[in-house]
Motif scaffolding. Structure first.
Motif, PDB file in Angstrom:
ATOM      1  N   ALA A   1      -0.706  -0.597  -3.264  1.00 25.71           N
ATOM      2  CA  ALA A   1      -1.486  -1.407  -2.324  1.00 25.71           C
ATOM      3  C   ALA A   1      -0.587  -2.254  -1.441  1.00 25.71           C
ATOM      4  O   ALA A   1      -0.794  -2.366  -0.235  1.00 25.71           O
ATOM      5  N   THR A   2       0.447  -2.865  -2.036  1.00 20.33           N
ATOM      6  CA  THR A   2       1.345  -3.710  -1.253  1.00 20.33           C
ATOM      7  C   THR A   2       2.084  -2.893  -0.218  1.00 20.33           C
ATOM      8  O   THR A   2       2.213  -3.287   0.943  1.00 20.33           O
ATOM      9  N   THR A   3       2.582  -1.728  -0.626  1.00 16.29           N
ATOM     10  CA  THR A   3       3.339  -0.883   0.284  1.00 16.29           C
ATOM     11  C   THR A   3       2.472  -0.418   1.437  1.00 16.29           C
ATOM     12  O   THR A   3       2.876  -0.456   2.598  1.00 16.29           O
ATOM     13  N   VAL A   4       1.277   0.043   1.133  1.00 17.69           N
ATOM     14  CA  VAL A   4       0.406   0.591   2.168  1.00 17.69           C
ATOM     15  C   VAL A   4      -0.095  -0.492   3.103  1.00 17.69           C
ATOM     16  O   VAL A   4      -0.106  -0.318   4.319  1.00 17.69           O
ATOM     17  N   LEU A   5      -0.494  -1.639   2.570  1.00 18.74           N
ATOM     18  CA  LEU A   5      -1.026  -2.693   3.434  1.00 18.74           C
ATOM     19  C   LEU A   5       0.031  -3.202   4.404  1.00 18.74           C
ATOM     20  O   LEU A   5      -0.291  -3.654   5.501  1.00 18.74           O
ATOM     21  N   ALA A   6       1.275  -3.115   4.024  1.00 16.23           N
ATOM     22  CA  ALA A   6       2.340  -3.545   4.939  1.00 16.23           C
ATOM     23  C   ALA A   6       2.412  -2.657   6.173  1.00 16.23           C
ATOM     24  O   ALA A   6       3.048  -3.011   7.158  1.00 16.23           O
ATOM     25  N   LEU A   7       1.731  -1.509   6.136  1.00 14.99           N
ATOM     26  CA  LEU A   7       1.777  -0.570   7.244  1.00 14.99           C
ATOM     27  C   LEU A   7       0.649  -0.776   8.252  1.00 14.99           C
ATOM     28  O   LEU A   7       0.576  -0.081   9.256  1.00 14.99           O
TER      29      LEU A   7
ATOM     30  N   ALA B   1      -7.383   3.827   1.520  1.00 14.94           N
ATOM     31  CA  ALA B   1      -6.394   4.091   0.470  1.00 14.94           C
ATOM     32  C   ALA B   1      -6.388   2.967  -0.552  1.00 14.94           C
ATOM     33  O   ALA B   1      -6.328   3.212  -1.763  1.00 14.94           O
ATOM     34  N   LYS B   2      -6.457   1.740  -0.093  1.00 13.95           N
ATOM     35  CA  LYS B   2      -6.470   0.607  -1.016  1.00 13.95           C
ATOM     36  C   LYS B   2      -7.714   0.644  -1.899  1.00 13.95           C
ATOM     37  O   LYS B   2      -7.672   0.238  -3.068  1.00 13.95           O
ATOM     38  N   LEU B   3      -8.810   1.156  -1.351  1.00 16.25           N
ATOM     39  CA  LEU B   3     -10.062   1.251  -2.115  1.00 16.25           C
ATOM     40  C   LEU B   3     -10.102   2.481  -3.006  1.00 16.25           C
ATOM     41  O   LEU B   3     -11.052   2.672  -3.761  1.00 16.25           O
ATOM     42  N   GLY B   4      -9.089   3.343  -2.912  1.00 14.01           N
ATOM     43  CA  GLY B   4      -9.072   4.569  -3.703  1.00 14.01           C
ATOM     44  C   GLY B   4     -10.014   5.631  -3.186  1.00 14.01           C
ATOM     45  O   GLY B   4     -10.395   6.546  -3.917  1.00 14.01           O
ATOM     46  N   ASN B   5     -10.375   5.534  -1.912  1.00 11.87           N
ATOM     47  CA  ASN B   5     -11.298   6.495  -1.303  1.00 11.87           C
ATOM     48  C   ASN B   5     -10.519   7.725  -0.826  1.00 11.87           C
ATOM     49  O   ASN B   5      -9.582   7.601  -0.042  1.00 11.87           O
ATOM     50  N   PRO B   6     -10.895   8.931  -1.284  1.00  7.66           N
ATOM     51  CA  PRO B   6     -10.138  10.137  -0.911  1.00  7.66           C
ATOM     52  C   PRO B   6     -10.181  10.464   0.578  1.00  7.66           C
ATOM     53  O   PRO B   6      -9.384  11.291   1.044  1.00  7.66           O
ATOM     54  N   GLU B   7     -11.087   9.834   1.329  1.00  4.13           N
ATOM     55  CA  GLU B   7     -11.128  10.060   2.778  1.00  4.13           C
ATOM     56  C   GLU B   7      -9.916   9.469   3.489  1.00  4.13           C
ATOM     57  O   GLU B   7      -9.691   9.757   4.665  1.00  4.13           O
ATOM     58  N   ALA B   8      -9.144   8.655   2.799  1.00  2.63           N
ATOM     59  CA  ALA B   8      -7.996   8.001   3.437  1.00  2.63           C
ATOM     60  C   ALA B   8      -7.081   9.008   4.107  1.00  2.63           C
ATOM     61  O   ALA B   8      -6.633   8.797   5.248  1.00  2.63           O
ATOM     62  N   ALA B   9      -6.789  10.108   3.424  1.00  8.12           N
ATOM     63  CA  ALA B   9      -5.855  11.104   3.969  1.00  8.12           C
ATOM     64  C   ALA B   9      -6.362  11.679   5.289  1.00  8.12           C
ATOM     65  O   ALA B   9      -5.567  11.946   6.195  1.00  8.12           O
ATOM     66  N   LYS B  10      -7.668  11.840   5.405  1.00  2.00           N
ATOM     67  CA  LYS B  10      -8.256  12.404   6.628  1.00  2.00           C
ATOM     68  C   LYS B  10      -7.919  11.547   7.840  1.00  2.00           C
ATOM     69  O   LYS B  10      -7.500  12.062   8.891  1.00  2.00           O
ATOM     70  N   TYR B  11      -8.068  10.248   7.707  1.00  2.00           N
ATOM     71  CA  TYR B  11      -7.856   9.366   8.853  1.00  2.00           C
ATOM     72  C   TYR B  11      -6.373   9.120   9.105  1.00  2.00           C
ATOM     73  O   TYR B  11      -5.963   8.974  10.264  1.00  2.00           O
ATOM     74  N   LEU B  12      -5.577   9.092   8.066  1.00  2.00           N
ATOM     75  CA  LEU B  12      -4.138   8.948   8.267  1.00  2.00           C
ATOM     76  C   LEU B  12      -3.568  10.188   8.945  1.00  2.00           C
ATOM     77  O   LEU B  12      -2.717  10.082   9.839  1.00  2.00           O
ATOM     78  N   ALA B  13      -4.051  11.357   8.541  1.00  2.00           N
ATOM     79  CA  ALA B  13      -3.604  12.593   9.200  1.00  2.00           C
ATOM     80  C   ALA B  13      -4.033  12.603  10.663  1.00  2.00           C
ATOM     81  O   ALA B  13      -3.281  13.044  11.543  1.00  2.00           O
ATOM     82  N   ALA B  14      -5.244  12.112  10.922  1.00  2.00           N
ATOM     83  CA  ALA B  14      -5.715  12.025  12.312  1.00  2.00           C
ATOM     84  C   ALA B  14      -4.802  11.114  13.132  1.00  2.00           C
ATOM     85  O   ALA B  14      -4.473  11.407  14.284  1.00  2.00           O
TER      86      ALA B  14
ATOM     87  N   ALA C   1       2.210   5.738   9.960  1.00  2.00           N
ATOM     88  CA  ALA C   1       1.159   6.718   9.649  1.00  2.00           C
ATOM     89  C   ALA C   1       1.656   7.767   8.662  1.00  2.00           C
ATOM     90  O   ALA C   1       0.983   8.087   7.680  1.00  2.00           O
ATOM     91  N   TRP C   2       2.838   8.344   8.927  1.00  2.00           N
ATOM     92  CA  TRP C   2       3.368   9.381   8.042  1.00  2.00           C
ATOM     93  C   TRP C   2       3.702   8.818   6.659  1.00  2.00           C
ATOM     94  O   TRP C   2       3.451   9.473   5.635  1.00  2.00           O
ATOM     95  N   LEU C   3       4.271   7.612   6.608  1.00  2.00           N
ATOM     96  CA  LEU C   3       4.621   7.031   5.316  1.00  2.00           C
ATOM     97  C   LEU C   3       3.367   6.740   4.494  1.00  2.00           C
ATOM     98  O   LEU C   3       3.316   7.036   3.292  1.00  2.00           O
ATOM     99  N   ALA C   4       2.343   6.176   5.140  1.00  2.00           N
ATOM    100  CA  ALA C   4       1.093   5.901   4.435  1.00  2.00           C
ATOM    101  C   ALA C   4       0.452   7.198   3.952  1.00  2.00           C
ATOM    102  O   ALA C   4      -0.075   7.267   2.835  1.00  2.00           O
ATOM    103  N   LEU C   5       0.500   8.230   4.794  1.00  2.00           N
ATOM    104  CA  LEU C   5      -0.065   9.522   4.387  1.00  2.00           C
ATOM    105  C   LEU C   5       0.683  10.071   3.178  1.00  2.00           C
ATOM    106  O   LEU C   5       0.064  10.597   2.240  1.00  2.00           O
ATOM    107  N   GLY C   6       1.992   9.943   3.182  1.00  2.00           N
ATOM    108  CA  GLY C   6       2.763  10.398   2.022  1.00  2.00           C
ATOM    109  C   GLY C   6       2.359   9.674   0.752  1.00  2.00           C
ATOM    110  O   GLY C   6       2.180  10.295  -0.305  1.00  2.00           O
ATOM    111  N   HIS C   7       2.182   8.365   0.826  1.00  2.00           N
ATOM    112  CA  HIS C   7       1.778   7.595  -0.345  1.00  2.00           C
ATOM    113  C   HIS C   7       0.413   8.053  -0.868  1.00  2.00           C
ATOM    114  O   HIS C   7       0.203   8.141  -2.079  1.00  2.00           O
ATOM    115  N   VAL C   8      -0.498   8.340   0.059  1.00  2.00           N
ATOM    116  CA  VAL C   8      -1.843   8.767  -0.345  1.00  2.00           C
ATOM    117  C   VAL C   8      -1.813  10.151  -0.991  1.00  2.00           C
ATOM    118  O   VAL C   8      -2.491  10.404  -1.993  1.00  2.00           O
TER     119      VAL C   8
END
Length: 217
Positions: free
Chosen positions: A6-12, A106-119, A136-143
């Protein structure tokens, strides 16, 4: 071990500058006033102004985006995701809205996160494109890391292209490869981290673990 997800992703997350090059509202508009409040970190004031703005004009994607950021800044992640989703639904071709929605999901654990990060990786950031694509790419990798390791590794590789002097994508890839038993690629990525940051404790420890498992120590 990787930094807390969560900390890593929110920093993005990106700041509410998404509409600056698009806005046509008068400078005295409630959204402008809200953005001035955001600049001062007056979150309650900004939230009130933006709630009024979206109530009056539910199609104002800029107001929804700013409201999402205001909620994020108050740790109201669920509300932030809903606001960002409204912004994306109204205008789906904005990089920043897709990125922040993906990060919030992603922070909520929702699998849709990857869809929007890829977009987001397929859209153009409003400003500082290299920084935006890196996030965007780093967050997508984390997800993707816990779901599909190979696409996650590719996402980290793409992130590294936009910040070649940043060890974080290499460290994330190295830890991913180590976890999946790919010692050769893990070694390569840990060495890449150490080339950029010779004092990295995570990389030194990770590389030692790889060597131990391979009986090279």
């Amino acid at each position: 071990m990787r930094l807390a997800f969560a900390t890593t992703v929110l920093a993005l997350l990106v700041l509410p500058c998404v509409a600056q090059s698009h806005k046509s509202a008068p400078q005295s508009s409630p959204v402008d006033q809200a953005e001035a409040a955001i600049d001062k970190e007056s979150w309650a004031e900004a939230e009130t102004l933006l709630q009024d703005a979206v109530a009056k004009d539910p199609k104002d994607y800029r107001a929804w985006f700013d409201l999402g950021f205001t909620y994020t800044s108050q740790d109201k992640t669920s509300e932030a995701a809903q606001a960002y989703r409204h912004s994306v639904d109204i205008k789906p071709d904005i990089f920043e809205s897709n990125l922040n929605l993906g990060i919030s999901l992603a922070k909520l654990g929702n699998p849709e996160a990857a869809k929007y990060l890829a977009a987001a990786t397929r859209l153009k950031p409003t400003a500082h494109p290299e920084e935006g694509y890196y996030r965007a790419w780093l967050a997508l990798g984390h997800v993707l890391a816990s779901q599909t390791p190979q696409p996650a590794a590719e996402a980290y590789r793409q992130a590294a292209k936009f910040k070649p002097n940043d060890p974080e994508p290499h460290l994330s890839a190295a830890q991913l490869y180590e976890q999946t038993g790919d010692s050769s690629n893990a070694e390569r990525e840990y060495q890449a981290v150490l080339a950029l940051d010779p004092g990295s404790k995570e990389a030194i420890t990770g590389l030692a673990n790889v060597y131990l498992h391979a009986k090279r120590l």
